[in-house]
Design an enzyme around this catalytic site. Structure first.
Site, mmCIF file in Angstrom:
data_model
loop_
_atom_site.group_PDB
_atom_site.id
_atom_site.type_symbol
_atom_site.label_atom_id
_atom_site.label_comp_id
_atom_site.label_asym_id
_atom_site.label_seq_id
_atom_site.Cartn_x
_atom_site.Cartn_y
_atom_site.Cartn_z
ATOM 1 N N LYS A 25 30.326 57.019 23.145
ATOM 2 C CA LYS A 25 31.800 57.383 23.649
ATOM 3 C C LYS A 25 32.546 57.580 22.475
ATOM 4 O O LYS A 25 32.867 56.700 21.492
ATOM 5 C CB LYS A 25 32.268 56.117 24.350
ATOM 6 C CG LYS A 25 33.688 56.273 24.950
ATOM 7 C CD LYS A 25 33.888 54.968 25.654
ATOM 8 C CE LYS A 25 35.555 55.182 25.945
ATOM 9 N NZ LYS A 25 36.055 53.868 26.701
ATOM 10 N N ALA B 63 32.259 51.044 30.598
ATOM 11 C CA ALA B 63 32.823 51.811 29.234
ATOM 12 C C ALA B 63 33.466 50.677 28.425
ATOM 13 O O ALA B 63 33.774 49.750 29.033
ATOM 14 C CB ALA B 63 34.093 52.591 29.560
ATOM 15 N N THR C 211 38.742 47.613 28.448
ATOM 16 C CA THR C 211 39.411 46.467 27.588
ATOM 17 C C THR C 211 38.619 45.170 27.868
ATOM 18 O O THR C 211 38.739 44.188 27.233
ATOM 19 C CB THR C 211 40.687 46.458 27.522
ATOM 20 O OG1 THR C 211 41.515 46.431 28.807
ATOM 21 C CG2 THR C 211 41.455 47.378 26.537
ATOM 22 N N ILE D 146 25.209 35.505 44.903
ATOM 23 C CA ILE D 146 26.660 35.874 44.800
ATOM 24 C C ILE D 146 26.596 37.119 44.049
ATOM 25 O O ILE D 146 27.539 37.982 44.257
ATOM 26 C CB ILE D 146 27.345 34.982 44.410
ATOM 27 C CG1 ILE D 146 27.885 33.620 44.953
ATOM 28 C CG2 ILE D 146 28.752 35.577 43.550
ATOM 29 C CD1 ILE D 146 28.348 32.257 44.439
HETATM 30 C C1 LIG Z 1 36.976 48.193 38.922
HETATM 31 C C2 LIG Z 1 36.615 47.708 37.512
HETATM 32 C C3 LIG Z 1 36.170 48.651 36.557
HETATM 33 C C4 LIG Z 1 35.912 47.822 35.379
HETATM 34 N N1 LIG Z 1 35.623 48.645 34.431
HETATM 35 C C5 LIG Z 1 35.456 48.341 33.122
HETATM 36 C C6 LIG Z 1 35.230 48.994 32.067
HETATM 37 O O1 LIG Z 1 35.047 50.242 32.305
HETATM 38 N N2 LIG Z 1 34.968 48.292 30.910
HETATM 39 C C7 LIG Z 1 34.991 46.958 30.691
HETATM 40 O O2 LIG Z 1 34.996 46.583 29.577
HETATM 41 N N3 LIG Z 1 35.124 46.176 31.659
HETATM 42 C C8 LIG Z 1 35.408 46.699 32.944
HETATM 43 N N4 LIG Z 1 35.575 46.087 34.021
HETATM 44 C C9 LIG Z 1 35.365 44.751 33.600
HETATM 45 C C10 LIG Z 1 34.011 44.149 33.718
HETATM 46 O O3 LIG Z 1 33.235 44.442 34.669
HETATM 47 C C11 LIG Z 1 34.101 42.475 33.727
HETATM 48 O O4 LIG Z 1 34.982 42.130 32.311
HETATM 49 C C12 LIG Z 1 32.610 42.149 33.009
HETATM 50 O O5 LIG Z 1 31.607 42.594 33.754
HETATM 51 C C13 LIG Z 1 32.507 40.676 33.140
HETATM 52 O O6 LIG Z 1 32.368 40.031 34.170
HETATM 53 P P1 LIG Z 1 32.248 38.599 34.248
HETATM 54 O O7 LIG Z 1 30.849 38.416 33.687
HETATM 55 O O8 LIG Z 1 33.204 37.725 34.007
HETATM 56 O O9 LIG Z 1 32.108 38.290 35.995
HETATM 57 P P2 LIG Z 1 31.010 38.766 37.276
HETATM 58 O O10 LIG Z 1 30.196 39.854 36.797
HETATM 59 O O11 LIG Z 1 31.550 38.689 38.449
HETATM 60 O O12 LIG Z 1 29.924 37.633 37.130
HETATM 61 C C14 LIG Z 1 30.266 36.215 37.584
HETATM 62 C C15 LIG Z 1 28.895 35.353 37.755
HETATM 63 O O13 LIG Z 1 29.287 34.003 38.332
HETATM 64 C C16 LIG Z 1 28.314 33.834 39.226
HETATM 65 N N5 LIG Z 1 29.078 32.783 39.924
HETATM 66 C C17 LIG Z 1 30.066 32.674 40.701
HETATM 67 N N6 LIG Z 1 30.394 31.907 41.412
HETATM 68 C C18 LIG Z 1 29.038 30.981 41.453
HETATM 69 C C19 LIG Z 1 28.643 29.992 42.038
HETATM 70 N N7 LIG Z 1 29.347 29.228 42.736
HETATM 71 N N8 LIG Z 1 27.367 29.376 41.532
HETATM 72 C C20 LIG Z 1 26.704 29.845 40.866
HETATM 73 N N9 LIG Z 1 27.193 31.144 40.194
HETATM 74 C C21 LIG Z 1 28.153 31.661 40.635
HETATM 75 C C22 LIG Z 1 27.847 35.050 39.832
HETATM 76 O O14 LIG Z 1 26.691 35.033 40.369
HETATM 77 C C23 LIG Z 1 27.779 35.912 38.577
HETATM 78 O O15 LIG Z 1 26.582 35.762 38.052
HETATM 79 C C24 LIG Z 1 35.777 46.393 35.106
HETATM 80 C C25 LIG Z 1 36.103 45.562 36.452
HETATM 81 C C26 LIG Z 1 36.587 46.227 37.473
HETATM 82 C C27 LIG Z 1 36.801 45.386 38.699
#
Ligand SMILES: Cc1cc2nc3c(=O)[nH]c(=O)nc-3n(C[C@H](O)[C@H](O)[C@H](O)COP(=O)(O)OP(=O)(O)OC[C@H]3O[C@@H](n4cnc5c(N)ncnc54)[C@H](O)[C@@H]3O)c2cc1C
Length: 503
Positions: free
Chosen positions: A82, A54, A345, A46
């Site tokens: 930054k 940032a 954020t 996934i």
């Molecule tokens: C366009 C965009 C720009 C951004 N820019 C910034 C920024 O500049 N600064 C900032 O602070 N934040 C930013 N963010 C947000 C930042 O990317 C996220 O907050 C951060 O990466 C955390 O993501 P996460 O770990 O919650 O989710 P994800 O990175 O999506 O990780 C999800 C995890 O769950 C696992 N998973 C899901 N379903 C299953 C399953 N069924 N079985 C096993 N594993 C599973 C996946 O494999 C993955 O390891 C941005 C987001 C977007 C969309």
């Protein structure tokens, strides 16, 4: 949902993105003998969202607390420093201002300096009172001083980094500190009949992982909180209608700017985030006002160097889950909600989730007050950031249909009150200082040309020419200080020393 008084011994984190690995590392820093065992399950198939480059200065508190060494962090994640964000074309095409991580001078006669700037009609020159804004303009960087009497202690800094390398770096640290790492896709979630508590995750290939407490870091999928527990989503897209982004890295330039650039466009804005080895670019837009091809063309037309990968499109919706902690499931990261990345954020929200979770960790069992308090903090944090982001769209004077719609639509009462207070009194009231404090609100209000019709009466007590001299002295000191700071690129090279940047 049922609650239990049983102690929490096994914590299972679902997801290996930034949220998952930051949480895992933080839990390893809890003191024995109460610290739980930590297992992190992720599906390489996934994958992670792979953006999020940032940050806000609060990430440094997290890194210090989690014992992440700055030099190896900068090296391993291709990080740069930054000092804030330059906003181009937001107020109107051709105009630019800076939101720096620092103040605009000390209090004057017991009042914040903004009252004098309003009195002397100097709001347009706010950036000249900001050390980080002036350093950024010259592409210079040096960390602040810890001597609180020094001008150099009045600013802060954050980082830009490669999100995938950051997750890898944290993974290495967390596994070294004892986190069990399980790779595989979760296909089912088991719950106890009566209590509804989550008991076990079923993985493909007949494997399973059981635990006492589950942290949902599964990203936009919101596997536990949304899909399993059915917690509804509080949709804020009527306030923040941007819902898509194209992202692409490009080759870097000789200069490494110590700031993010945000350039307003037809129906949204574009980010430019310089790292050591490349520049991250993204075009955020509202699909109701701009089509995908137009957005992609605008992104590709404005790259500073050759594209290093195919552009990727992502979709999102502003808002958050109505609860962040239900039973034995706590959400951290995108699984709990998202606000567009205009002020970087999301990782700040992850840090706040983690620090609150560690603070409220249910050592004595799962009591509803803990979940209520966690919900309250996170909902407040989301609302504070939401208001700050909407402010950017509210005050601009661009004329495209998207911008006119953003100016005309209703806004949350809390923000309407904030804008009215400033316009009528010159005061800035801060409800959520943990994300953006007074200088940040001032940077956006003045930068976008908000007009305060009056100022605090006490600001009149000092003669104008004395205040003018005082302010001019402050500006000179900033210019002198910034003149001694090294170029950002040279600072990074020196920090990394002989080892140099990663190849
Ligand atoms: C366009 C965009 C720009 C951004 N820019 C910034 C920024 O500049 N600064 C900032 O602070 N934040 C930013 N963010 C947000 C930042 O990317 C996220 O907050 C951060 O990466 C955390 O993501 P996460 O770990 O919650 O989710 P994800 O990175 O999506 O990780 C999800 C995890 O769950 C696992 N998973 C899901 N379903 C299953 C399953 N069924 N079985 C096993 N594993 C599973 C996946 O494999 C993955 O390891 C941005 C987001 C977007 C969309």
């Amino acid at each position: 949902m049922g609650m239990t008084g049983a102690p929490i011994r096994r914590v299972v984190i679902v997801g290996g993105g930034t949220a998952g690995w930051m949480t895992a590392l933080a839990l390893t820093r809890m003191a024995p003998p109460h610290a739980p065992t930590v297992t992190l399950v992720e599906s390489p198939e996934i994958g992670t969202i792979g953006v999020g480059e940032a940050t806000l200065p609060t990430i440094r508190h997290f890194n210090v607390w989690a014992d992440v060494d700055e030099r190896s962090f900068v090296r391993e994640t291709q990080a740069t420093f930054k000092l804030g964000i330059e906003f181009r074309d937001w107020r109107e095409p051709g105009h630019s201002f800076f939101h720096g991580f620092g103040d605009h001078g000390p209090e004057i006669a017991g009042l914040s300096p903004y009252h004098q700037l309003i009195r002397l009609r100097l709001g347009e020159t706010l950036d000249t009172f900001s050390l980080p804004a002036q350093a950024a303009r010259l592409n210079r960087f040096q960390p602040p001083s810890s001597d609180s009497r020094s001008l150099a202690s009045t600013y802060s800094y954050a980082y830009h980094f490669d999100a995938s390398l950051y997750a890898q770096h944290l993974r290495h640290l967390a596994i070294t500190a004892g986190v069990e790492h399980v790779q595989g896709r979760i296909v089912d979630v088991e719950q106890a009949g009566e209590s509804g508590l989550i008991t076990r995750l079923r993985l493909e290939g007949e494997r399973s992982v059981g635990g006492d407490l589950f942290v949902d870091c599964s990203g936009f999928r919101s596997l536990l909180l949304g899909q399993t527990l059915g917690v509804p989503f509080e949709d804020w897209s009527h306030w923040l209608p941007t819902d898509r982004v194209w992202a692409v890295p490009c080759a870097g330039t000789d200069t490494i700017e110590p700031y993010t650039r945000s350039t307003a466009g037809t129906a949204g804005w574009r980010w430019r985030i310089p790292l050591q080895h490349r520049i991250g670019n993204g075009h955020v837009y509202a699909s109701a006002f701009e089509d995908d091809q137009g957005a992609l063309d605008a992104l590709m037309r404005n790259l500073d160097g050759e594209a290093l990968a195919e552009p990727r499109q992502l979709r999102f919706k502003a808002g958050h889950r109505r609860h962040f902690w239900v039973g034995n499931c706590v959400s951290i990261g995108l699984s709990g909600g998202f606000l567009e990345p205009l002020e970087s954020t999301s990782i700040n929200l992850i840090e706040r989730g983690i620090s609150q979770f560690v603070q409220l960790f249910p050592f004595g069992g799962l009591h509803p007050v803990l979940a209520d308090e966690y919900d309250r903090t996170m909902i407040n944090a989301f609302a504070g950031i939401r208001d700050f982001i909407i402010l950017h769209y509210r005050l601009g004077r661009r004329t495209e249909p998207f911008w006119r719609a953003m100016r005309d639509q209703p806004i949350p009462d809390s923000l309407a009150e904030q804008i009215a207070l400033f316009e009528q009194t010159g005061e800035i009231s801060i409800r959520d200082p943990e994300s953006f404090a007074e200088p940040s609100w001032a940077a956006i209000l003045f930068g976008l040309g908000a007009r305060a019709t009056t100022f605090h009466p006490q600001a009149d007590c000092e003669p104008r020419d004395a205040i003018e001299r005082h302010l001019a002295r402050g500006r000179d000191l900033i210019t002198q200080h910034v003149g001694q700071m090294p170029p950002h690129r040279r600072f990074i090279e020196r920090l990394l020393g002989e080892t140099g940047p990663r190849p």
